[in-house]
Design an enzyme around this catalytic site. Structure first.
Site, PDB file in Angstrom:
ATOM      1  N   PRO A 195       0.834  -1.204   0.000  1.00  0.00           N
ATOM      2  CA  PRO A 195       0.000   0.000   0.000  1.00  0.00           C
ATOM      3  C   PRO A 195       0.870   1.256   0.000  1.00  0.00           C
ATOM      4  O   PRO A 195       1.955   1.255   0.575  1.00  0.00           O
ATOM      5  CB  PRO A 195      -0.808  -0.101   1.290  1.00  0.00           C
ATOM      6  CG  PRO A 195      -0.336  -1.297   2.009  1.00  0.00           C
ATOM      7  CD  PRO A 195       0.700  -1.991   1.201  1.00  0.00           C
ATOM      8  N   GLU A 196       0.394   2.296  -0.643  1.00  0.00           N
ATOM      9  CA  GLU A 196       1.152   3.532  -0.731  1.00  0.00           C
ATOM     10  C   GLU A 196       0.485   4.596   0.150  1.00  0.00           C
ATOM     11  O   GLU A 196      -0.528   4.322   0.797  1.00  0.00           O
ATOM     12  CB  GLU A 196       1.269   3.943  -2.198  1.00  0.00           C
ATOM     13  CG  GLU A 196       1.886   2.801  -2.992  1.00  0.00           C
ATOM     14  CD  GLU A 196       2.172   3.076  -4.462  1.00  0.00           C
ATOM     15  OE1 GLU A 196       2.201   4.242  -4.869  1.00  0.00           O
ATOM     16  OE2 GLU A 196       2.392   2.092  -5.185  1.00  0.00           O
ATOM     17  N   LYS A 223       4.588   5.526   4.705  1.00  0.00           N
ATOM     18  CA  LYS A 223       3.810   4.289   4.783  1.00  0.00           C
ATOM     19  C   LYS A 223       3.694   3.793   6.222  1.00  0.00           C
ATOM     20  O   LYS A 223       3.311   2.651   6.461  1.00  0.00           O
ATOM     21  CB  LYS A 223       4.446   3.233   3.886  1.00  0.00           C
ATOM     22  CG  LYS A 223       4.472   3.684   2.423  1.00  0.00           C
ATOM     23  CD  LYS A 223       5.227   2.708   1.554  1.00  0.00           C
ATOM     24  CE  LYS A 223       5.435   3.302   0.176  1.00  0.00           C
ATOM     25  NZ  LYS A 223       6.289   2.453  -0.655  1.00  0.00           N
ATOM     26  N   ARG A 266      12.050  -2.540  -9.128  1.00  0.00           N
ATOM     27  CA  ARG A 266      10.589  -2.670  -9.214  1.00  0.00           C
ATOM     28  C   ARG A 266      10.144  -2.351 -10.635  1.00  0.00           C
ATOM     29  O   ARG A 266      10.801  -1.602 -11.352  1.00  0.00           O
ATOM     30  CB  ARG A 266       9.888  -1.698  -8.250  1.00  0.00           C
ATOM     31  CG  ARG A 266      10.388  -1.695  -6.811  1.00  0.00           C
ATOM     32  CD  ARG A 266       9.770  -2.759  -5.927  1.00  0.00           C
ATOM     33  NE  ARG A 266       8.320  -2.727  -5.885  1.00  0.00           N
ATOM     34  CZ  ARG A 266       7.605  -1.961  -5.053  1.00  0.00           C
ATOM     35  NH1 ARG A 266       8.220  -1.131  -4.235  1.00  0.00           N
ATOM     36  NH2 ARG A 266       6.285  -2.035  -5.050  1.00  0.00           N
TER      37      ARG A 266
END
Ligand SMILES: [Zn+2]
Length: 284
Positions: A2-3, A53, A262
Protein backbone atom coordinates in the site's frame (compact mmCIF):
# COMPACT_ATOMS: atom_id res chain seq x y z
CA UNK A 1 2.56 -2.62 -0.98
CA UNK A 2 0.00 0.00 0.00
CA UNK A 3 1.15 3.53 -0.73
CA UNK A 4 0.54 6.86 1.04
CA UNK A 5 -3.10 7.23 -0.09
CA UNK A 6 -4.02 3.67 1.02
CA UNK A 7 -2.28 4.09 4.38
CA UNK A 8 -4.08 7.40 4.92
CA UNK A 9 -7.44 5.78 4.17
CA UNK A 10 -6.66 2.96 6.60
CA UNK A 11 -5.67 5.58 9.21
CA UNK A 12 -8.99 7.39 8.65
CA UNK A 13 -10.89 4.15 9.34
CA UNK A 14 -8.90 3.50 12.51
CA UNK A 15 -9.30 7.15 13.59
CA UNK A 16 -13.09 6.94 13.21
CA UNK A 17 -13.32 4.26 15.90
CA UNK A 18 -10.44 5.30 18.19
CA UNK A 19 -9.92 9.07 18.29
CA UNK A 20 -11.22 10.69 21.51
CA UNK A 21 -12.10 7.25 22.83
CA UNK A 22 -10.65 5.44 25.83
CA UNK A 23 -8.91 2.19 24.95
CA UNK A 24 -10.32 -0.15 27.57
CA UNK A 25 -8.21 -3.12 26.55
CA UNK A 26 -4.95 -3.26 24.59
CA UNK A 27 -3.11 -6.42 23.60
CA UNK A 28 0.13 -6.63 21.66
CA UNK A 29 0.92 -10.08 20.34
CA UNK A 30 4.60 -9.67 19.67
CA UNK A 31 7.20 -11.28 21.94
CA UNK A 32 8.99 -8.07 23.02
CA UNK A 33 5.84 -5.93 23.23
CA UNK A 34 3.36 -8.06 25.15
CA UNK A 35 4.17 -6.41 28.50
CA UNK A 36 3.57 -2.91 27.04
CA UNK A 37 -0.10 -3.46 26.23
CA UNK A 38 -0.99 -2.55 29.80
CA UNK A 39 0.56 0.91 29.37
CA UNK A 40 -1.97 1.75 26.64
CA UNK A 41 -5.06 0.45 28.43
CA UNK A 42 -7.08 3.25 30.03
CA UNK A 43 -5.54 5.89 27.76
CA UNK A 44 -7.40 8.02 25.22
CA UNK A 45 -6.33 8.04 21.57
CA UNK A 46 -5.63 11.63 20.51
CA UNK A 47 -4.83 11.13 16.79
CA UNK A 48 -4.04 8.60 14.09
CA UNK A 49 -1.39 10.10 11.82
CA UNK A 50 0.58 8.79 8.88
CA UNK A 51 4.16 9.43 7.89
CA UNK A 52 4.82 7.92 4.49
CA UNK A 53 3.81 4.29 4.78
CA UNK A 54 3.90 4.27 8.59
CA UNK A 55 0.89 4.80 10.87
CA UNK A 56 1.17 6.56 14.23
CA UNK A 57 -1.57 6.00 16.78
CA UNK A 58 -1.07 8.59 19.51
CA UNK A 59 -2.19 8.22 23.13
CA UNK A 60 -2.77 10.90 25.74
CA UNK A 61 -0.02 9.51 28.00
CA UNK A 62 2.57 10.53 25.38
CA UNK A 63 3.09 7.06 23.92
CA UNK A 64 2.69 6.33 20.22
CA UNK A 65 1.99 3.01 18.57
CA UNK A 66 4.15 2.92 15.44
CA UNK A 67 3.15 0.40 12.79
CA UNK A 68 4.47 -0.15 9.29
CA UNK A 69 2.34 -2.55 7.30
CA UNK A 70 5.05 -3.62 4.83
CA UNK A 71 3.46 -6.00 2.30
CA UNK A 72 0.98 -7.91 4.40
CA UNK A 73 -0.14 -5.85 7.37
CA UNK A 74 -3.81 -4.95 7.50
CA UNK A 75 -6.00 -2.98 9.89
CA UNK A 76 -9.60 -4.02 10.53
CA UNK A 77 -12.17 -2.00 12.45
CA UNK A 78 -15.18 -3.80 13.90
CA UNK A 79 -18.09 -3.22 16.24
CA UNK A 80 -17.47 -5.11 19.48
CA UNK A 81 -17.50 -8.02 20.08
CA UNK A 82 -17.21 -9.03 16.41
CA UNK A 83 -13.86 -10.23 15.06
CA UNK A 84 -12.91 -10.59 11.39
CA UNK A 85 -12.91 -13.97 9.69
CA UNK A 86 -9.30 -14.16 8.61
CA UNK A 87 -6.42 -16.59 8.68
CA UNK A 88 -4.00 -13.74 9.30
CA UNK A 89 -2.01 -13.46 12.49
CA UNK A 90 -3.40 -10.97 15.00
CA UNK A 91 -0.71 -8.53 16.21
CA UNK A 92 -2.48 -5.61 17.89
CA UNK A 93 -5.89 -5.36 19.56
CA UNK A 94 -7.24 -2.00 20.71
CA UNK A 95 -10.75 -2.16 22.15
CA UNK A 96 -12.90 0.82 23.12
CA UNK A 97 -16.29 0.46 24.82
CA UNK A 98 -17.96 -0.01 21.44
CA UNK A 99 -15.37 -0.81 18.75
CA UNK A 100 -12.15 -2.67 18.02
CA UNK A 101 -9.19 -1.69 15.86
CA UNK A 102 -7.18 -4.78 14.98
CA UNK A 103 -3.86 -5.01 13.17
CA UNK A 104 -3.04 -8.30 11.49
CA UNK A 105 0.16 -9.69 9.96
CA UNK A 106 2.38 -6.60 10.33
CA UNK A 107 5.64 -7.25 12.15
CA UNK A 108 7.13 -3.77 12.20
CA UNK A 109 5.40 -2.50 15.34
CA UNK A 110 6.80 -0.42 18.19
CA UNK A 111 5.59 1.53 21.23
CA UNK A 112 7.52 4.80 21.35
CA UNK A 113 7.94 7.67 23.79
CA UNK A 114 8.02 11.23 22.40
CA UNK A 115 11.81 11.17 22.46
CA UNK A 116 12.05 7.79 20.72
CA UNK A 117 9.58 9.01 18.10
CA UNK A 118 11.70 12.10 17.40
CA UNK A 119 14.81 9.94 16.93
CA UNK A 120 13.18 7.04 15.11
CA UNK A 121 15.58 5.70 12.46
CA UNK A 122 12.92 5.36 9.70
CA UNK A 123 10.88 8.46 10.54
CA UNK A 124 13.91 10.73 10.85
CA UNK A 125 15.24 9.58 7.47
CA UNK A 126 12.13 10.07 5.33
CA UNK A 127 11.25 13.21 3.39
CA UNK A 128 8.01 15.19 3.48
CA UNK A 129 4.82 13.16 3.31
CA UNK A 130 2.96 13.34 0.00
CA UNK A 131 -0.35 13.20 1.93
CA UNK A 132 0.60 16.11 4.20
CA UNK A 133 -1.89 18.92 3.57
CA UNK A 134 0.83 21.48 4.23
CA UNK A 135 3.02 20.14 1.42
CA UNK A 136 3.01 22.42 -1.62
CA UNK A 137 4.21 22.04 -5.21
CA UNK A 138 6.62 24.93 -4.57
CA UNK A 139 8.22 22.98 -1.74
CA UNK A 140 8.62 19.91 -3.97
CA UNK A 141 10.02 22.01 -6.79
CA UNK A 142 12.70 23.34 -4.45
CA UNK A 143 13.43 19.77 -3.40
CA UNK A 144 13.84 18.59 -7.00
CA UNK A 145 16.32 21.43 -7.53
CA UNK A 146 18.32 20.74 -4.36
CA UNK A 147 21.86 19.34 -4.72
CA UNK A 148 21.00 16.01 -3.10
CA UNK A 149 18.31 15.18 -5.69
CA UNK A 150 19.10 17.24 -8.79
CA UNK A 151 21.24 14.61 -10.52
CA UNK A 152 19.28 11.50 -9.58
CA UNK A 153 17.23 9.74 -12.25
CA UNK A 154 13.55 10.54 -11.71
CA UNK A 155 12.69 6.82 -11.94
CA UNK A 156 14.65 6.04 -8.77
CA UNK A 157 14.05 9.42 -7.10
CA UNK A 158 10.27 8.95 -7.12
CA UNK A 159 10.59 5.70 -5.19
CA UNK A 160 12.99 7.08 -2.60
CA UNK A 161 11.16 7.75 0.68
CA UNK A 162 13.95 10.17 1.66
CA UNK A 163 12.88 12.37 -1.26
CA UNK A 164 9.14 12.09 -0.83
CA UNK A 165 7.47 9.73 1.62
CA UNK A 166 4.34 7.80 0.69
CA UNK A 167 5.06 7.44 -3.02
CA UNK A 168 5.24 3.81 -4.09
CA UNK A 169 5.32 1.85 -7.27
CA UNK A 170 2.02 2.77 -8.92
CA UNK A 171 2.25 6.47 -8.05
CA UNK A 172 5.81 6.63 -9.41
CA UNK A 173 4.80 5.34 -12.86
CA UNK A 174 1.66 7.48 -12.96
CA UNK A 175 3.34 10.74 -11.87
CA UNK A 176 6.12 10.38 -14.45
CA UNK A 177 3.62 9.52 -17.19
CA UNK A 178 1.23 12.39 -16.49
CA UNK A 179 4.21 14.76 -16.37
CA UNK A 180 5.57 13.42 -19.69
CA UNK A 181 8.94 12.61 -18.08
CA UNK A 182 11.02 9.54 -18.98
CA UNK A 183 12.34 7.79 -15.83
CA UNK A 184 15.98 7.98 -17.01
CA UNK A 185 15.87 11.78 -17.11
CA UNK A 186 17.22 13.73 -14.14
CA UNK A 187 15.80 16.93 -12.64
CA UNK A 188 18.96 18.70 -13.90
CA UNK A 189 17.92 17.83 -17.50
CA UNK A 190 14.32 18.99 -17.16
CA UNK A 191 12.81 22.35 -18.09
CA UNK A 192 11.17 24.46 -15.43
CA UNK A 193 7.66 23.64 -16.77
CA UNK A 194 8.52 19.91 -16.59
CA UNK A 195 9.78 20.27 -13.01
CA UNK A 196 6.61 22.16 -12.12
CA UNK A 197 4.46 19.40 -13.63
CA UNK A 198 6.31 16.72 -11.67
CA UNK A 199 5.86 18.67 -8.42
CA UNK A 200 2.19 19.44 -8.84
CA UNK A 201 1.26 16.03 -10.29
CA UNK A 202 2.94 14.17 -7.42
CA UNK A 203 0.64 15.90 -4.95
CA UNK A 204 -2.41 15.91 -7.21
CA UNK A 205 -2.35 12.21 -8.14
CA UNK A 206 -1.72 11.08 -4.56
CA UNK A 207 -4.67 13.17 -3.34
CA UNK A 208 -6.88 11.96 -6.17
CA UNK A 209 -6.04 8.36 -5.35
CA UNK A 210 -6.85 9.01 -1.68
CA UNK A 211 -10.15 10.68 -2.54
CA UNK A 212 -11.30 8.11 -5.08
CA UNK A 213 -10.06 4.95 -3.38
CA UNK A 214 -7.24 4.28 -5.82
CA UNK A 215 -7.85 6.02 -9.16
CA UNK A 216 -5.14 8.14 -10.75
CA UNK A 217 -6.95 8.72 -14.06
CA UNK A 218 -9.07 11.88 -14.30
CA UNK A 219 -12.86 11.60 -13.84
CA UNK A 220 -13.57 12.21 -17.57
CA UNK A 221 -11.34 9.31 -18.68
CA UNK A 222 -12.65 7.10 -15.91
CA UNK A 223 -16.22 7.71 -17.11
CA UNK A 224 -15.29 6.78 -20.69
CA UNK A 225 -13.60 3.56 -19.56
CA UNK A 226 -16.53 2.72 -17.31
CA UNK A 227 -18.90 3.12 -20.27
CA UNK A 228 -16.75 0.58 -22.10
CA UNK A 229 -17.34 -1.73 -19.12
CA UNK A 230 -13.73 -1.79 -18.01
CA UNK A 231 -13.43 -3.18 -14.47
CA UNK A 232 -12.27 -0.90 -11.63
CA UNK A 233 -8.84 -2.54 -11.56
CA UNK A 234 -8.48 -2.14 -15.33
CA UNK A 235 -9.44 1.52 -15.45
CA UNK A 236 -7.54 2.76 -12.38
CA UNK A 237 -4.26 3.77 -14.00
CA UNK A 238 -2.88 5.47 -17.11
CA UNK A 239 0.08 3.10 -17.52
CA UNK A 240 0.70 1.10 -14.34
CA UNK A 241 0.20 -2.62 -15.04
CA UNK A 242 -0.82 -1.90 -18.66
CA UNK A 243 2.28 -3.12 -20.51
CA UNK A 244 1.55 -4.06 -24.11
CA UNK A 245 -1.77 -2.17 -24.13
CA UNK A 246 -2.27 1.07 -26.08
CA UNK A 247 -1.68 4.39 -24.31
CA UNK A 248 -4.99 6.22 -23.73
CA UNK A 249 -3.52 9.38 -25.27
CA UNK A 250 -1.19 8.44 -28.16
CA UNK A 251 -1.95 4.75 -28.79
CA UNK A 252 1.67 3.57 -28.41
CA UNK A 253 1.99 0.30 -26.51
CA UNK A 254 2.84 0.83 -22.84
CA UNK A 255 6.26 -0.56 -21.89
CA UNK A 256 7.53 -2.13 -18.69
CA UNK A 257 11.04 -1.57 -17.31
CA UNK A 258 12.74 -2.50 -14.06
CA UNK A 259 13.97 0.56 -12.17
CA UNK A 260 15.28 0.32 -8.58
CA UNK A 261 14.29 -3.34 -8.56
CA UNK A 262 10.59 -2.67 -9.21
CA UNK A 263 8.43 -2.60 -12.34
CA UNK A 264 8.01 0.79 -13.91
CA UNK A 265 5.49 1.38 -16.70
CA UNK A 266 5.79 4.12 -19.29
CA UNK A 267 4.56 5.26 -22.68
CA UNK A 268 7.47 5.85 -25.08
CA UNK A 269 5.32 8.27 -27.11
CA UNK A 270 4.31 10.50 -24.19
CA UNK A 271 7.57 10.15 -22.23
CA UNK A 272 10.43 10.37 -24.77
CA UNK A 273 13.95 9.75 -23.45
CA UNK A 274 15.24 12.73 -25.38
CA UNK A 275 12.39 15.06 -26.23
CA UNK A 276 13.13 16.93 -29.46
CA UNK A 277 10.33 19.32 -28.71
CA UNK A 278 8.46 20.41 -25.67
CA UNK A 279 6.28 17.34 -25.02
CA UNK A 280 2.52 17.68 -24.91
CA UNK A 281 1.18 16.84 -21.50
CA UNK A 282 -0.84 13.62 -21.67
CA UNK A 283 -3.49 15.65 -19.87
CA UNK A 284 -5.24 14.79 -16.68
ZN1 LIG B 1 1.23 7.85 -24.91
Amino acid sequence: MPEGPEIRRAADRVARVLVDQVVEEAKLHLPNLERLGGRLAGCTVTAVDTRGKAMLTRFDNGLTLYSHNQLYGRWYTMKRPRMPQTGRQLRVELHTATHSALLYSASDIEILTGRQLANHPFLSRIGPDVMDRELTAEHLLARLRSPGFLRRRTGSLFLDQAFLAGIGNYLRSEILFVSGVHPARRPSELTTPELRKLSSNAIRLARRSYRTGGLTVPPSLERQLKEKRWSFEKRRFHVFGRDGQPCHFCGDPVERLTVSGRNLFLCPGCQPRQPDRFPESPGC
